[in-house]
Design a protein around this motif. Structure first.
Motif, PDB file in Angstrom:
ATOM      1  N   VAL A   1      55.078  85.126 -82.206  1.00  0.00           N
ATOM      2  CA  VAL A   1      55.431  84.834 -80.816  1.00  0.00           C
ATOM      3  C   VAL A   1      56.222  83.542 -80.647  1.00  0.00           C
ATOM      4  CG1 VAL A   1      53.525  86.152 -79.805  1.00  0.00           C
ATOM      5  CG2 VAL A   1      53.189  83.731 -80.357  1.00  0.00           C
ATOM      6  N   LEU A   2      56.484  82.819 -81.725  1.00  0.00           N
ATOM      7  CA  LEU A   2      57.208  81.550 -81.608  1.00  0.00           C
ATOM      8  C   LEU A   2      58.687  81.828 -81.321  1.00  0.00           C
ATOM      9  CD1 LEU A   2      57.199  78.472 -81.704  1.00  0.00           C
ATOM     10  CD2 LEU A   2      57.617  78.639 -84.168  1.00  0.00           C
ATOM     11  N   ILE A   3      59.172  81.285 -80.205  1.00  0.00           N
ATOM     12  CA  ILE A   3      60.576  81.459 -79.822  1.00  0.00           C
ATOM     13  C   ILE A   3      61.393  80.388 -80.527  1.00  0.00           C
ATOM     14  CG2 ILE A   3      62.236  81.501 -77.918  1.00  0.00           C
ATOM     15  CD1 ILE A   3      59.805  82.197 -76.081  1.00  0.00           C
ATOM     16  N   LYS A   4      62.252  80.819 -81.423  1.00  0.00           N
ATOM     17  CA  LYS A   4      63.037  79.916 -82.264  1.00  0.00           C
ATOM     18  C   LYS A   4      63.847  78.917 -81.436  1.00  0.00           C
ATOM     19  CE  LYS A   4      66.630  80.063 -85.835  1.00  0.00           C
ATOM     20  NZ  LYS A   4      67.444  80.967 -86.679  1.00  0.00           N
ATOM     21  N   GLU A   5      64.493  79.408 -80.402  1.00  0.00           N
ATOM     22  CA  GLU A   5      65.433  78.587 -79.651  1.00  0.00           C
ATOM     23  C   GLU A   5      64.780  77.484 -78.826  1.00  0.00           C
ATOM     24  OE1 GLU A   5      67.302  82.533 -80.512  1.00  0.00           O
ATOM     25  OE2 GLU A   5      65.343  81.896 -79.770  1.00  0.00           O
ATOM     26  N   ILE A   6      63.559  77.691 -78.341  1.00  0.00           N
ATOM     27  CA  ILE A   6      62.941  76.695 -77.457  1.00  0.00           C
ATOM     28  C   ILE A   6      61.565  76.223 -77.936  1.00  0.00           C
ATOM     29  CG2 ILE A   6      64.259  77.333 -75.394  1.00  0.00           C
ATOM     30  CD1 ILE A   6      61.884  79.040 -74.490  1.00  0.00           C
ATOM     31  N   GLN A   7      61.105  76.761 -79.063  1.00  0.00           N
ATOM     32  CA  GLN A   7      59.844  76.323 -79.677  1.00  0.00           C
ATOM     33  C   GLN A   7      58.637  76.442 -78.742  1.00  0.00           C
ATOM     34  OE1 GLN A   7      59.426  75.257 -83.172  1.00  0.00           O
ATOM     35  NE2 GLN A   7      61.229  76.562 -83.016  1.00  0.00           N
ATOM     36  N   LEU A   8      58.651  77.472 -77.907  1.00  0.00           N
ATOM     37  CA  LEU A   8      57.488  77.838 -77.100  1.00  0.00           C
ATOM     38  C   LEU A   8      56.982  79.174 -77.617  1.00  0.00           C
ATOM     39  CD1 LEU A   8      58.722  77.057 -73.460  1.00  0.00           C
ATOM     40  CD2 LEU A   8      57.169  75.682 -74.864  1.00  0.00           C
ATOM     41  N   ASP A   9      55.747  79.505 -77.292  1.00  0.00           N
ATOM     42  CA  ASP A   9      55.193  80.807 -77.671  1.00  0.00           C
ATOM     43  C   ASP A   9      55.482  81.812 -76.556  1.00  0.00           C
ATOM     44  OD1 ASP A   9      54.229  79.783 -80.055  1.00  0.00           O
ATOM     45  OD2 ASP A   9      52.197  79.473 -79.305  1.00  0.00           O
ATOM     46  N   GLN A  10      56.010  82.974 -76.930  1.00  0.00           N
ATOM     47  CA  GLN A  10      56.300  84.051 -75.976  1.00  0.00           C
ATOM     48  C   GLN A  10      54.984  84.642 -75.469  1.00  0.00           C
ATOM     49  OE1 GLN A  10      58.856  84.982 -74.446  1.00  0.00           O
ATOM     50  NE2 GLN A  10      58.958  87.168 -74.101  1.00  0.00           N
TER      51      GLN A  10
ATOM     52  N   SER B   1      45.796  74.409 -78.019  1.00  0.00           N
ATOM     53  CA  SER B   1      47.188  73.982 -78.115  1.00  0.00           C
ATOM     54  C   SER B   1      47.788  74.265 -79.490  1.00  0.00           C
ATOM     55  CB  SER B   1      47.290  72.481 -77.823  1.00  0.00           C
ATOM     56  OG  SER B   1      48.622  72.053 -77.966  1.00  0.00           O
ATOM     57  N   ASP B   2      48.955  74.884 -79.459  1.00  0.00           N
ATOM     58  CA  ASP B   2      49.730  75.195 -80.668  1.00  0.00           C
ATOM     59  C   ASP B   2      50.841  74.150 -80.858  1.00  0.00           C
ATOM     60  OD1 ASP B   2      50.325  76.822 -82.881  1.00  0.00           O
ATOM     61  OD2 ASP B   2      51.610  78.169 -81.732  1.00  0.00           O
ATOM     62  N   TYR B   3      50.661  72.958 -80.255  1.00  0.00           N
ATOM     63  CA  TYR B   3      51.731  71.962 -80.222  1.00  0.00           C
ATOM     64  C   TYR B   3      52.053  71.345 -81.573  1.00  0.00           C
ATOM     65  CZ  TYR B   3      49.059  67.659 -80.962  1.00  0.00           C
ATOM     66  OH  TYR B   3      48.313  66.656 -81.532  1.00  0.00           O
ATOM     67  N   LYS B   4      51.058  71.191 -82.425  1.00  0.00           N
ATOM     68  CA  LYS B   4      51.239  70.363 -83.617  1.00  0.00           C
ATOM     69  C   LYS B   4      52.177  70.986 -84.648  1.00  0.00           C
ATOM     70  CE  LYS B   4      47.875  67.635 -84.871  1.00  0.00           C
ATOM     71  NZ  LYS B   4      46.599  67.173 -85.438  1.00  0.00           N
ATOM     72  N   ASN B   5      51.931  72.210 -85.055  1.00  0.00           N
ATOM     73  CA  ASN B   5      52.800  72.812 -86.080  1.00  0.00           C
ATOM     74  C   ASN B   5      53.156  74.260 -85.781  1.00  0.00           C
ATOM     75  OD1 ASN B   5      50.421  74.089 -86.728  1.00  0.00           O
ATOM     76  ND2 ASN B   5      50.000  72.773 -88.488  1.00  0.00           N
ATOM     77  N   ARG B   6      52.849  74.722 -84.562  1.00  0.00           N
ATOM     78  CA  ARG B   6      53.213  76.079 -84.123  1.00  0.00           C
ATOM     79  C   ARG B   6      52.656  77.149 -85.065  1.00  0.00           C
ATOM     80  NH1 ARG B   6      55.037  72.331 -81.023  1.00  0.00           N
ATOM     81  NH2 ARG B   6      56.852  72.650 -79.701  1.00  0.00           N
TER      82      ARG B   6
ATOM     83  N   THR C   1      64.851  89.860 -83.639  1.00  0.00           N
ATOM     84  CA  THR C   1      65.776  89.763 -82.521  1.00  0.00           C
ATOM     85  C   THR C   1      65.755  91.058 -81.724  1.00  0.00           C
ATOM     86  OG1 THR C   1      67.600  90.527 -83.900  1.00  0.00           O
ATOM     87  CG2 THR C   1      67.309  88.140 -83.728  1.00  0.00           C
ATOM     88  N   GLY C   2      66.237  90.972 -80.480  1.00  0.00           N
ATOM     89  CA  GLY C   2      66.318  92.158 -79.643  1.00  0.00           C
ATOM     90  C   GLY C   2      64.988  92.618 -79.084  1.00  0.00           C
ATOM     91  N   VAL C   3      63.954  91.783 -79.145  1.00  0.00           N
ATOM     92  CA  VAL C   3      62.637  92.185 -78.665  1.00  0.00           C
ATOM     93  C   VAL C   3      62.130  91.339 -77.512  1.00  0.00           C
ATOM     94  CG1 VAL C   3      61.911  93.243 -80.842  1.00  0.00           C
ATOM     95  CG2 VAL C   3      61.446  90.824 -80.443  1.00  0.00           C
ATOM     96  N   ALA C   4      62.812  90.224 -77.211  1.00  0.00           N
ATOM     97  CA  ALA C   4      62.326  89.339 -76.151  1.00  0.00           C
ATOM     98  C   ALA C   4      63.477  88.608 -75.485  1.00  0.00           C
ATOM     99  CB  ALA C   4      61.339  88.329 -76.730  1.00  0.00           C
ATOM    100  N   THR C   5      63.246  88.283 -74.212  1.00  0.00           N
ATOM    101  CA  THR C   5      64.218  87.506 -73.450  1.00  0.00           C
ATOM    102  C   THR C   5      63.491  86.417 -72.662  1.00  0.00           C
ATOM    103  OG1 THR C   5      64.101  89.021 -71.563  1.00  0.00           O
ATOM    104  CG2 THR C   5      65.847  89.434 -73.174  1.00  0.00           C
ATOM    105  N   VAL C   6      64.251  85.383 -72.350  1.00  0.00           N
ATOM    106  CA  VAL C   6      63.794  84.313 -71.468  1.00  0.00           C
ATOM    107  C   VAL C   6      64.837  84.212 -70.368  1.00  0.00           C
ATOM    108  CG1 VAL C   6      63.299  81.849 -71.260  1.00  0.00           C
ATOM    109  CG2 VAL C   6      62.608  83.076 -73.325  1.00  0.00           C
ATOM    110  N   GLY C   7      64.434  84.536 -69.157  1.00  0.00           N
ATOM    111  CA  GLY C   7      65.381  84.538 -68.043  1.00  0.00           C
ATOM    112  C   GLY C   7      66.518  85.517 -68.262  1.00  0.00           C
ATOM    113  N   GLY C   8      66.224  86.616 -68.972  1.00  0.00           N
ATOM    114  CA  GLY C   8      67.231  87.634 -69.240  1.00  0.00           C
ATOM    115  C   GLY C   8      68.094  87.345 -70.461  1.00  0.00           C
ATOM    116  N   ASN C   9      67.954  86.171 -71.047  1.00  0.00           N
ATOM    117  CA  ASN C   9      68.739  85.796 -72.227  1.00  0.00           C
ATOM    118  C   ASN C   9      67.965  86.123 -73.501  1.00  0.00           C
ATOM    119  OD1 ASN C   9      70.923  84.503 -70.744  1.00  0.00           O
ATOM    120  ND2 ASN C   9      69.388  82.960 -70.216  1.00  0.00           N
TER     121      ASN C   9
END
Length: 174
Positions: free
Chosen positions: A127-136, A114-119, A8-16
């Protein structure tokens, strides 16, 4: 099942603030193996690119402005780098979306995966963003022995990577 490291405290999405899952990869580390999809049925792993210098460009989705620009920039640069280098763009987009994007954008030098299947990539490279399941957004450069030679984790998803620094690090290996 092993509990993934949460950062935590290392990345943001739209400032969040968001939580990244997986370890922080550092220069000098042995690159973790991963399995991602080339298409819906075909998986590839790090060993499929053995003997090559690898630039791994991680994007949240090829259908956004910054990701589009990042993929196009590395596609242009790929032409100048020779056969000993492979540039991989990894996102959680479905392979269909990646293929459509590449066709429309004229992406023909970068390999989209694609990292879609199992991240698995996102988890292995932290780099996996827990909250939105996208790669940072991030850039990793691996030498021919899969030793990490360059790392850039972007703090904010909308930021561009330091293209010049990444390309300089890449050119020092070839």
């Amino acid at each position: 099942m092993t509990q993934l490291q949460e950062r935590t405290g290392v990345a943001t999405v739209g400032g969040n603030p968001v939580t990244l899952l997986g370890p922080e990869i550092k220069v000098g580390d042995q690159a973790p193996d991963f399995k991602v999809n080339k298409d819906l049925m075909t998986e590839v792993s790090l060993s499929d690119f053995e003997g090559k210098v690898k630039l791994i460009s991680v994007v949240p989705s090829v259908d956004t402005g910054t990701c589009d620009a990042q993929t196009r920039r590395f596609n242009v640069e790929a032409d100048k780098l020779g056969d000993d280098v492979v540039i991989l763009t990894i996102s959680v987009d479905l392979p269909f979306a990646q293929s459509r994007f590449c066709g429309a954008a004229g992406i023909d030098k970068v390999i989209t995966l694609s990292d879609y299947k199992n991240r698995a990539f996102g988890q292995a490279y932290g780099v996996l963003i827990k909250e939105i399941q996208l790669d940072q957004r991030a850039v990793f450069i691996l030498d021919t022995n899969n030793t990490v030679r360059y790392v850039e984790y972007l703090t904010e998803m909308k930021e561009h990577p330091n293209y010049d620094a990444a390309l300089q690090a890449l050119k020092e290996l070839v």
